[in-house]
Design a protein around this motif. Structure first.
Motif, short mmCIF file in Angstrom:
data_model
loop_
_atom_site.label_atom_id
_atom_site.label_comp_id
_atom_site.label_asym_id
_atom_site.label_seq_id
_atom_site.Cartn_x
_atom_site.Cartn_y
_atom_site.Cartn_z
N THR A 329 0.82 -1.21 0.00
CA THR A 329 0.00 0.00 0.00
C THR A 329 0.86 1.26 0.00
OG1 THR A 329 -1.86 -1.09 1.08
CG2 THR A 329 -1.76 1.31 1.27
N SER A 330 1.95 1.27 0.76
CA SER A 330 2.81 2.45 0.84
C SER A 330 3.41 2.79 -0.52
CB SER A 330 3.91 2.26 1.88
OG SER A 330 4.71 1.12 1.55
N GLU A 331 3.85 1.77 -1.26
CA GLU A 331 4.43 1.99 -2.59
C GLU A 331 3.36 2.41 -3.59
OE1 GLU A 331 6.98 2.29 -5.82
OE2 GLU A 331 7.42 2.22 -3.67
N LEU A 332 2.19 1.79 -3.49
CA LEU A 332 1.10 2.13 -4.39
C LEU A 332 0.65 3.57 -4.16
CD1 LEU A 332 -0.79 1.30 -6.61
CD2 LEU A 332 -2.19 0.09 -4.94
N LEU A 333 0.58 3.99 -2.90
CA LEU A 333 0.24 5.37 -2.59
C LEU A 333 1.22 6.34 -3.23
CD1 LEU A 333 -0.83 5.56 1.18
CD2 LEU A 333 -2.13 6.37 -0.79
N LYS A 334 2.51 6.04 -3.09
CA LYS A 334 3.55 6.90 -3.65
C LYS A 334 3.36 7.05 -5.16
CE LYS A 334 8.58 7.21 -4.11
NZ LYS A 334 9.88 6.53 -3.86
N ARG A 335 3.08 5.93 -5.80
CA ARG A 335 2.91 5.97 -7.26
C ARG A 335 1.65 6.74 -7.65
NH1 ARG A 335 4.97 0.40 -10.13
NH2 ARG A 335 6.88 0.14 -8.93
N LEU A 336 0.57 6.58 -6.89
CA LEU A 336 -0.66 7.30 -7.20
C LEU A 336 -0.45 8.81 -7.12
CD1 LEU A 336 -3.20 5.01 -5.31
CD2 LEU A 336 -3.17 5.43 -7.78
N PHE A 337 0.29 9.27 -6.12
CA PHE A 337 0.58 10.70 -6.01
C PHE A 337 1.38 11.19 -7.21
CE2 PHE A 337 0.19 10.08 -1.23
CZ PHE A 337 -1.02 10.73 -1.15
N GLU A 338 2.31 10.37 -7.69
CA GLU A 338 3.15 10.76 -8.81
C GLU A 338 2.39 10.74 -10.14
OE1 GLU A 338 6.47 8.12 -8.78
OE2 GLU A 338 7.51 9.16 -7.17
N VAL A 339 1.57 9.72 -10.33
CA VAL A 339 0.93 9.50 -11.63
C VAL A 339 -0.30 10.38 -11.82
CG1 VAL A 339 -0.30 7.76 -13.01
CG2 VAL A 339 1.83 7.16 -11.86
N PHE A 340 -0.99 10.71 -10.72
CA PHE A 340 -2.26 11.44 -10.84
C PHE A 340 -2.24 12.78 -10.09
CE2 PHE A 340 -3.37 6.91 -11.21
CZ PHE A 340 -3.95 6.91 -12.48
N PRO A 341 -1.30 13.67 -10.42
CA PRO A 341 -1.26 14.95 -9.71
C PRO A 341 -2.49 15.81 -9.95
CG PRO A 341 0.21 14.99 -11.62
CD PRO A 341 -0.25 13.57 -11.46
N THR A 342 -3.19 15.62 -11.08
CA THR A 342 -4.37 16.44 -11.35
C THR A 342 -5.59 16.00 -10.55
OG1 THR A 342 -4.91 15.09 -13.28
CG2 THR A 342 -3.62 17.08 -13.68
N VAL A 343 -5.54 14.81 -9.95
CA VAL A 343 -6.64 14.36 -9.08
C VAL A 343 -6.58 15.10 -7.75
CG1 VAL A 343 -7.64 12.40 -7.84
CG2 VAL A 343 -6.86 12.12 -10.21
N GLY A 344 -5.41 15.10 -7.12
CA GLY A 344 -5.24 15.85 -5.89
C GLY A 344 -5.71 15.16 -4.63
N TYR A 345 -6.07 13.87 -4.71
CA TYR A 345 -6.50 13.14 -3.52
C TYR A 345 -5.41 13.12 -2.47
CZ TYR A 345 -10.82 10.94 -5.31
OH TYR A 345 -12.09 10.69 -5.77
N GLY A 346 -5.83 12.99 -1.21
CA GLY A 346 -4.90 12.77 -0.11
C GLY A 346 -4.83 11.29 0.23
N ASP A 347 -4.05 10.96 1.27
CA ASP A 347 -3.87 9.56 1.66
C ASP A 347 -5.20 8.86 1.90
OD1 ASP A 347 -1.33 10.71 1.88
OD2 ASP A 347 -0.74 9.35 3.48
N SER A 348 -6.09 9.51 2.65
CA SER A 348 -7.33 8.83 3.06
C SER A 348 -8.20 8.47 1.87
CB SER A 348 -8.11 9.71 4.05
OG SER A 348 -8.43 10.96 3.47
#
Length: 358
Positions: A329-348
């Motif tokens: 999950t920690s690695e997937l979160l990191k990738r999601l932040f990198e790949v989808f900056p226009t979404v802007g979601y937070g961790d939760s």
């Protein structure tokens, strides 16, 4: 694999103004066209052709801002005609190239992708004081006591308030995530608080303390100017839409300025907004999940398109998580932040999607 994807991105960037050939890319990479296309989509969440489309159109906004001829820009980016370029531009940004050129409106940035950047790659840079000083030189009246700055979130609020970045004006945060959970047609009343608190799985008291009480100046004081500090991603833009809708609902009659910026840098685009249609857009989009019928700033138009896509069961983020759910999950979160900056979601928000998908 990340190094492989970065090589694809670098090749694309070097050839953005040439006619794209998947076969040419595949030959350069030494793999089949299918493999290159599949791996790029798996790593970035979008197709190669979509990436090229968005990069070309985003870069073309700089040419438009510099008043280059639209037909020259179209041919520069390998469009067959000015009409083809204009159609693509309006589909993505919601306005024509000519309208953009005349009004210099903020758009969502689409920067070159960099796979697995260093930890500092997506932090807002440290030069915001310099940027604010430049704003002060242009709009001195926005630094006086009859100005309210509404900031997207507690962290930004505390920095602005503690450093008095906007001089003697007032500061309040909007601590919400309007891009998730249900909302009501009335804004900030009891029904709104009930609905939003339930969506966030919080007590009404906690919600009032976190979201409503910090907004007290907005409810209790009169201001000649309101300055809205919101990023250009979907998360921030849905918060912005809610505040603008409330200003219309409360019949605010002062001047409103939007200071839009990207989350990974602090280059501010300041636009004076005219109230009048945001409440109807709020009801269409955030309440009823429908496309808006009014013309909007490109940055909000793009965010709404993404918001509506995120309401679907098989949106691009869900697809990406499904293809990469083997990752911790920690690695997937990191990738999601990198790949989808226009979404802007937070961790939760991302963790909830990961838990649903896994």
């Amino acid at each position: 694999m990340n190094e492989y994807i970065q090589r694809i991105i670098d090749w694309i960037e070097e050839n953005l103004k040439n006619e794209f050939s998947l076969e040419g890319l595949a030959s350069y990479m030494g793999y089949s066209p299918y493999y290159c296309s599949f791996k790029f989509h798996q790593a970035t969440g979008i197709s190669i052709r979509r990436y090229i489309l968005l990069r070309r159109l985003y870069l073309s906004t700089e040419d438009l801002a510099n008043n280059r001829k639209i037909i020259d820009i179209a041919f520069d980016y390998s469009y067959s005609s000015q009409e083809a370029y204009s159609r693509a531009f309006k589909t993505v940004f919601g306005v024509s190239p000519r309208e953009f050129q005349l009004n210099q409106m903020p758009v969502q940035s689409f920067a070159k992708l960099t796979i697995n950047q260093g930890e500092g790659g997506f932090r807002m840079n440290i030069f915001r004081e310099t940027e604010v000083e430049q704003l002060k030189n242009r709009k001195q009246e926005l630094f006086d006591q009859d100005v309210l700055n509404i900031l997207n979130g507690q962290v930004m609020y505390e920095e602005f308030k503690n450093k008095k970045l906007m001089g003697d004006s007032d500061y309040i945060p909007f601590n919400e995530a309007m891009c998730v959970n249900a909302t009501t047609t009335s804004i900030f009343d009891h029904a709104f608080i009930q609905t939003r608190a339930a969506g966030h799985d919080e007590s009404e008291e906690n919600y009032r303390n976190k979201v409503i009480k910090p907004l007290s100046n907005l409810f209790e004081k009169n201001y000649n100017y309101i300055v809205l500090w919101f990023g250009e991603d979907m998360f921030c833009q849905m918060n912005l839409l809610t505040i603008l809708a409330y200003l219309e609902q409360s019949q605010y009659n002062g001047k409103v300025f939007l200071n839009s910026f990207r989350e990974d840098e602090f280059k501010v685009s300041q636009t004076e907004l005219t109230l009048g249609s945001y409440y109807s857009v709020y009801k269409e989009v955030l309440v009823n999940h429908r496309k808006p019928t009014n013309e909007l700033l490109p940055v909000m138009y793009q965010a709404i398109e993404l918001f509506l896509e995120m309401q679907t069961e098989n949106n691009r983020v869900i697809k990406y998580i499904s293809k990469n759910k083997h990752l911790p999950t920690s690695e997937l979160l990191k990738r999601l932040f990198e790949v989808f900056p226009t979404v802007g979601y937070g961790d939760s928000q991302y963790i909830e999607l990961i838990d649903k998908t896994k």
